[in-house]
Structures are given as structure tokens and as C-alpha cells.
Design an enzyme around this catalytic site. Sequence first.
Site, PDB file in Angstrom:
ATOM      1  N   TYR A  88      -1.472  -1.500  10.243  1.00 27.62           N
ATOM      2  CA  TYR A  88      -1.683  -1.755   8.809  1.00 27.62           C
ATOM      3  C   TYR A  88      -0.504  -1.234   7.991  1.00 27.62           C
ATOM      4  O   TYR A  88       0.069  -1.959   7.162  1.00 27.62           O
ATOM      5  CB  TYR A  88      -2.993  -1.082   8.375  1.00 27.62           C
ATOM      6  CG  TYR A  88      -3.268  -1.139   6.884  1.00 27.62           C
ATOM      7  CD1 TYR A  88      -3.732  -2.309   6.282  1.00 27.62           C
ATOM      8  CD2 TYR A  88      -3.085  -0.022   6.072  1.00 27.62           C
ATOM      9  CE1 TYR A  88      -3.994  -2.359   4.921  1.00 27.62           C
ATOM     10  CE2 TYR A  88      -3.352  -0.061   4.713  1.00 27.62           C
ATOM     11  CZ  TYR A  88      -3.799  -1.234   4.142  1.00 27.62           C
ATOM     12  OH  TYR A  88      -4.054  -1.277   2.784  1.00 27.62           O
ATOM     13  N   SER A  97       0.837  -1.201   0.000  1.00 25.93           N
ATOM     14  CA  SER A  97       0.000   0.000   0.000  1.00 25.93           C
ATOM     15  C   SER A  97       0.873   1.252   0.000  1.00 25.93           C
ATOM     16  O   SER A  97       1.899   1.306   0.705  1.00 25.93           O
ATOM     17  CB  SER A  97      -0.890  -0.007   1.244  1.00 25.93           C
ATOM     18  OG  SER A  97      -1.427   1.282   1.469  1.00 25.93           O
TER      19      SER A  97
HETATM   20  N1  LIG Z   1      -8.881  -0.170  -1.598  1.00 24.36           N
HETATM   21  C1  LIG Z   1      -7.811   0.592  -1.412  1.00 24.36           C
HETATM   22  O1  LIG Z   1      -7.862   1.822  -1.503  1.00 24.36           O
HETATM   23  C2  LIG Z   1      -6.486  -0.032  -1.104  1.00 24.36           C
HETATM   24  C3  LIG Z   1      -5.376   0.808  -0.964  1.00 24.36           C
HETATM   25  C4  LIG Z   1      -4.127   0.267  -0.699  1.00 24.36           C
HETATM   26  C5  LIG Z   1      -3.972  -1.116  -0.615  1.00 24.36           C
HETATM   27  N2  LIG Z   1      -5.072  -1.909  -0.751  1.00 24.36           N
HETATM   28  C6  LIG Z   1      -4.862  -3.342  -0.622  1.00 24.36           C
HETATM   29  O2  LIG Z   1      -5.578  -4.045  -1.609  1.00 24.36           O
HETATM   30  C7  LIG Z   1      -5.982  -5.324  -1.087  1.00 24.36           C
HETATM   31  C8  LIG Z   1      -7.485  -5.507  -1.282  1.00 24.36           C
HETATM   32  O3  LIG Z   1      -8.168  -4.482  -0.604  1.00 24.36           O
HETATM   33  P1  LIG Z   1      -9.709  -4.111  -0.867  1.00 24.36           P
HETATM   34  O4  LIG Z   1      -9.784  -2.650  -0.910  1.00 24.36           O
HETATM   35  O5  LIG Z   1     -10.239  -4.941  -1.965  1.00 24.36           O
HETATM   36  O6  LIG Z   1     -10.370  -4.549   0.537  1.00 24.36           O
HETATM   37  P2  LIG Z   1     -11.487  -5.637   0.880  1.00 24.36           P
HETATM   38  O7  LIG Z   1     -11.708  -5.521   2.345  1.00 24.36           O
HETATM   39  O8  LIG Z   1     -12.655  -5.463  -0.010  1.00 24.36           O
HETATM   40  O9  LIG Z   1     -10.767  -7.019   0.562  1.00 24.36           O
HETATM   41  C9  LIG Z   1      -9.942  -7.694   1.472  1.00 24.36           C
HETATM   42  C10 LIG Z   1     -10.377  -9.133   1.530  1.00 24.36           C
HETATM   43  O10 LIG Z   1      -9.492  -9.850   2.409  1.00 24.36           O
HETATM   44  C11 LIG Z   1     -10.280 -10.785   3.101  1.00 24.36           C
HETATM   45  N3  LIG Z   1      -9.641 -11.231   4.330  1.00 24.36           N
HETATM   46  C12 LIG Z   1      -9.543 -10.557   5.520  1.00 24.36           C
HETATM   47  N4  LIG Z   1      -8.958 -11.319   6.429  1.00 24.36           N
HETATM   48  C13 LIG Z   1      -8.671 -12.505   5.832  1.00 24.36           C
HETATM   49  C14 LIG Z   1      -8.064 -13.701   6.262  1.00 24.36           C
HETATM   50  N5  LIG Z   1      -7.638 -13.869   7.537  1.00 24.36           N
HETATM   51  N6  LIG Z   1      -7.934 -14.716   5.369  1.00 24.36           N
HETATM   52  C15 LIG Z   1      -8.387 -14.577   4.110  1.00 24.36           C
HETATM   53  N7  LIG Z   1      -8.979 -13.473   3.640  1.00 24.36           N
HETATM   54  C16 LIG Z   1      -9.115 -12.442   4.495  1.00 24.36           C
HETATM   55  C17 LIG Z   1     -11.587 -10.066   3.385  1.00 24.36           C
HETATM   56  O11 LIG Z   1     -12.624 -10.977   3.695  1.00 24.36           O
HETATM   57  C18 LIG Z   1     -11.800  -9.299   2.097  1.00 24.36           C
HETATM   58  O12 LIG Z   1     -12.621  -9.998   1.201  1.00 24.36           O
HETATM   59  C19 LIG Z   1      -5.534  -5.346   0.366  1.00 24.36           C
HETATM   60  O13 LIG Z   1      -4.281  -5.981   0.493  1.00 24.36           O
HETATM   61  C20 LIG Z   1      -5.383  -3.869   0.707  1.00 24.36           C
HETATM   62  O14 LIG Z   1      -4.497  -3.638   1.760  1.00 24.36           O
HETATM   63  C21 LIG Z   1      -6.318  -1.399  -0.978  1.00 24.36           C
END
Ligand SMILES: NC(=O)c1ccc[n+]([C@@H]2O[C@H](COP(=O)([O-])OP(=O)(O)OC[C@H]3O[C@@H](n4cnc5c(N)ncnc54)[C@H](O)[C@@H]3O)[C@@H](O)[C@H]2O)c1
Length: 252
Positions: free
Chosen positions: A156, A143
Site C-alpha cells: 500500500y 497517503s
Molecule cells: N481513511 C484514511 O485514513 C486514509 C488515509 C490516507 C489515504 N487514504 C486514501 O483515501 C482514499 C479513500 O479511502 P477511504 O478511507 O475512504 O477507504 P474506503 O475503503 O472507504 O474507500 C475505498 C473505496 O475504493 C473502492 N475500491 C476498492 N477496490 C476497487 C476497485 N478495484 N475498483 C474500484 N473501486 C475500488 C472500495 O470499494 C471503497 O469503496 C484511498 O485512496 C485511501 O488510500 C485514506
Amino acid sequence: MAGRLEGKVAIVTGAAGYLGMAHSVHMAREGARVVVTDIIDGQKTVDAVTEAGGEAIFQRVDVTSWDDVQRMADDTRAEYGRIDILVNNAALVANIQKPWTEFTPDEWDRNLAVDLKGMFMCARAVYPTMQQQRSGRIVNISSGTMMIGMPNFLPYVSAKAGVIGFTRSLATELGTDNITVNAILVGLFPHEIAGLDNMEAMTEMVMGMQALKRVGQPDDLSPTVAFLASDDAGWITGQAIAVDGGLVRSGG
Ligand SMILES: NC(=O)c1ccc[n+]([C@@H]2O[C@H](COP(=O)([O-])OP(=O)(O)OC[C@H]3O[C@@H](n4cnc5c(N)ncnc54)[C@H](O)[C@@H]3O)[C@@H](O)[C@H]2O)c1
């Protein structure tokens, strides 16, 4: 379906989520068979892949459980005979926002367990198969918050910084097996996140810092995941690539 992932088998963790679903659909469009894994139900993602003309199966996997991640690798191998791609995407995404002194040691441990240790465990579980194949692609989702030192999400952000060290070190160890390991510094892709009540203000603030003045959409990100997972990226390893509309203007 012809694409640059034709014949490949990809595991995506956290694939029921906002971006994990997009990566699954995009990689399927590129020809990969996708193993959709998540701690919650991933049927919606499987359906989205199928609607896009691709092939996917769901496995319920908690990335903090060694039994689960081993089963993930074993069942994938039993179903498809190989594992070409691991997208380490699962995370507790900014689920707790507060000043650092208010985080409890348990909250810290849980964040690090899902966001960092989970990546190690998944990589460890798929490694014997990739090693035997003498090929593989591991894409770790980090991130941009770790580049800008975003406040109020300390565990995080710390875990996501750890992902960069994990990526670089593992890339060095797996080079001899012809397995690449890269990370993506993901910018802001706003969606509803439980526990986060200021997404609108955050989006405005981040957009002000981005070179490109619009809100990032999943399709702005998934093609880079697919590229790093493809044969085209065979000479790229140990890298952190920012996909963020020019939020941070250097690598990790
Ligand atoms: N959306 C953003 O702006 C953003 C920004 C920077 C980084 N990210 C990264 O992108 C990735 C996806 O994020 P997102 O925005 O789709 O969020 P999201 O919450 O929609 O997706 C994350 C998924 O991880 C799953 N998860 C949580 N704990 C778990 C576990 N113990 N085992 C298996 N699965 C588990 C959740 O159920 C969820 O479906 C993440 O790594 C996040 O850190 C997202």
C-alpha cells in the site's frame, strides 16, 4: 446551486467509500454533476448527493479493468457531454497489515494494480475527452504513510509513493493540453476498515504526531479536493499537498 464547480462534470472512483462519498457530496454542493463509480454499490453516495441538492449517477467500475474504465469515460461523455474532473480515489485501503516478509507476490500485485495502475488506467480513459476540451483536472489520492514510511503496509505504502511519481510525470506530459494533475497526501481519517484491528491505537499515535490535536473528519479533506478540481487551482500542477492536521510538515 452556485459554487466553484458550477457546470463541471466530475468522476470519483471508489466513491462508495468513506472519503469518496464525502468528496462526491462536497463537489456536488459546489455545483458539479458527479459520476459516482466503485466496484461495490454506490447508491448510498448517489442518495447523499441528491439529499444535498446535487446531481449524481452511479456506474459500477473496477479500476483494474480496462473495459470498465473505458466504459466509465464513454458513458460519462454520452450522459453529460464532457469530463472536467477525475478524482482517483479508489484503493485497497490498508486492507492487509503484516510484516513485509509475509506479503505474497499476489498480494503485492493486487495492491499495486488497484492503488497505482488503476489511476493510470482511469487517467488514460478520460484523457481523450480532456484533451479535446483543452482543460481538465486530475486529483490523485496518495497517503501520508509514504512520507513517514509507515511499517506493515508495504505494498500500500509503495503504491501511494508511486502515485507521487505518477502525478509529477503526468503533470509534465499533460501541461501542453492545459490539464492539471495534483496529488493529496491524506493523513488519518479513521473509520472502520476491514482487516485493521488497531484503529484506536493508530489514531492515538497519529494524533500525537499531528500539529493539530484532534481527529480528522472528511470535511477537513473534501474542500481541498474540490479546490484542486476548480478553476481557482489552474496554476497548480504536479504538486503533492498534505491534508493531515500537520502530520507531515513538508510536501511529497
Ligand atoms: N481513511 C484514511 O485514513 C486514509 C488515509 C490516507 C489515504 N487514504 C486514501 O483515501 C482514499 C479513500 O479511502 P477511504 O478511507 O475512504 O477507504 P474506503 O475503503 O472507504 O474507500 C475505498 C473505496 O475504493 C473502492 N475500491 C476498492 N477496490 C476497487 C476497485 N478495484 N475498483 C474500484 N473501486 C475500488 C472500495 O470499494 C471503497 O469503496 C484511498 O485512496 C485511501 O488510500 C485514506
